[in-house]
Design a protein around this motif. Sequence first.
Motif, PDB file in Angstrom:
ATOM      1  N   GLY A  12       0.805  -1.214   0.000  1.00 49.74           N
ATOM      2  CA  GLY A  12       0.000   0.000   0.000  1.00 49.74           C
ATOM      3  C   GLY A  12       0.837   1.262   0.000  1.00 49.74           C
ATOM      4  O   GLY A  12       2.067   1.228   0.085  1.00 49.74           O
ATOM      5  N   PRO A  13       0.177   2.408  -0.086  1.00 49.75           N
ATOM      6  CA  PRO A  13       0.899   3.687  -0.057  1.00 49.75           C
ATOM      7  C   PRO A  13       1.542   3.917   1.307  1.00 49.75           C
ATOM      8  O   PRO A  13       1.004   3.499   2.334  1.00 49.75           O
ATOM      9  N   ARG A  14       2.671   4.560   1.309  1.00 47.61           N
ATOM     10  CA  ARG A  14       3.388   4.810   2.556  1.00 47.61           C
ATOM     11  C   ARG A  14       3.190   6.263   2.973  1.00 47.61           C
ATOM     12  O   ARG A  14       3.461   7.188   2.185  1.00 47.61           O
ATOM     13  N   LEU A  72       1.726   1.545  17.700  1.00 42.92           N
ATOM     14  CA  LEU A  72       1.130   0.256  18.036  1.00 42.92           C
ATOM     15  C   LEU A  72       1.986  -0.558  18.989  1.00 42.92           C
ATOM     16  O   LEU A  72       1.501  -1.522  19.585  1.00 42.92           O
ATOM     17  N   ASP A  73       3.224  -0.176  19.164  1.00 45.50           N
ATOM     18  CA  ASP A  73       4.127  -0.937  20.019  1.00 45.50           C
ATOM     19  C   ASP A  73       3.610  -0.982  21.456  1.00 45.50           C
ATOM     20  O   ASP A  73       3.322   0.056  22.057  1.00 45.50           O
ATOM     21  N   GLY A  86      -5.472   1.583   7.614  1.00 44.30           N
ATOM     22  CA  GLY A  86      -4.909   2.761   8.257  1.00 44.30           C
ATOM     23  C   GLY A  86      -4.068   2.432   9.476  1.00 44.30           C
ATOM     24  O   GLY A  86      -3.231   3.240   9.899  1.00 44.30           O
ATOM     25  N   ALA A  87      -4.253   1.224  10.047  1.00 48.23           N
ATOM     26  CA  ALA A  87      -3.421   0.798  11.171  1.00 48.23           C
ATOM     27  C   ALA A  87      -1.951   0.754  10.784  1.00 48.23           C
ATOM     28  O   ALA A  87      -1.073   0.888  11.638  1.00 48.23           O
ATOM     29  N   GLU A  88      -1.668   0.568   9.498  1.00 45.87           N
ATOM     30  CA  GLU A  88      -0.280   0.562   9.034  1.00 45.87           C
ATOM     31  C   GLU A  88       0.396   1.888   9.336  1.00 45.87           C
ATOM     32  O   GLU A  88       1.570   1.927   9.731  1.00 45.87           O
ATOM     33  N   ALA A  89      -0.332   2.992   9.155  1.00 49.73           N
ATOM     34  CA  ALA A  89       0.249   4.305   9.440  1.00 49.73           C
ATOM     35  C   ALA A  89       0.582   4.439  10.925  1.00 49.73           C
ATOM     36  O   ALA A  89       1.641   4.967  11.291  1.00 49.73           O
ATOM     37  N   LEU A  90      -0.297   3.955  11.785  1.00 49.93           N
ATOM     38  CA  LEU A  90      -0.021   4.016  13.217  1.00 49.93           C
ATOM     39  C   LEU A  90       1.155   3.115  13.570  1.00 49.93           C
ATOM     40  O   LEU A  90       1.965   3.454  14.449  1.00 49.93           O
TER      41      LEU A  90
END
Length: 306
Positions: free
Chosen positions: A75-77, A112-113, A102-106
């Motif tokens: 996906g887009p970064r 998310l850590d 959108g969780a990827e952005a977080l």
Amino acid sequence: MTRVVFVLLPGVHLLDLAGPAQVFHGAYQLTYVAEREHLTSAQGLPVVAQTRWPELERDDLILVPGWRAATLRAGPRPREEELARLRAHHAAGGTVASVCAGAEALGLAGLLDGRRCTTHHDLQDELAARYPRATVVRDVLYTVDDRVVTSAGIASGIDLALHLFSARHGPAAAARVARDMVVYARRNGGEPQASAMLRHRAHLDDTVHRVQDLIDGHFTEPLPLSRLAAHAGVSERTLTRAFTRATGGLTPLRYQQTLRLERAEHLIGHGAMMESAAREVGFEDARMLRRLRARVTVRPAGRPSP
């Protein structure tokens, strides 16, 4: 919360964006930011955003809708500026949220850590692999952990937004918004992403689909096998064999009971008493509902931890 900032990436899914925007519309100032003023949604509709970020207060919300991509990696970064904005807002005491991918952005922002999170069921394994320090909660609608709020795919963004609205304005106000949107008052975050109506539809038997359509629309009513077979134009024995084969072992009666049980669990999770929930889903009293709950392991539809 006076402002909601939506961070838009190329290929943004319209419902990931429009669902929460509809919940917050009218109560907050909505701002849409992106790297470019013009981008195209996953559904092909052009979207216009602004490139300059507004000044944010601690009580404002940043929300990242999902986008179209086969995998998170493909996906887009988000730009580093956007990731820095997410980190800074959370560090200042603000809330950040995501829908679907959108969780990827977080995750890229490091938010998310050490926290519970979720995403669309097709992306959960990849999210867990990409961010091993996160605790990916599978098959729930949304999670809330230390002002980091994540939701599953598509329509669950509405549930996430209603939860945040309720936390600020109370459940009655959120219920009014839900009523205006003609959706459930608010599904709890711990409810499963895929209902029984979806879990048992992954087959190609048109006869069984027709019977399921009838059961889905009338599962609170008595539905004798003879009526279902007549509706499908087959014998009772043929229908039972076909239904069991297509649904992975369920008879029409067990399928109907599954729908009743799932709906009853939803009602109980929203405060209904056992007796009233049983009657609403078509049982004469709560005895059968208690037996079904004891027979089937059902995850309680509890509220997500704050």
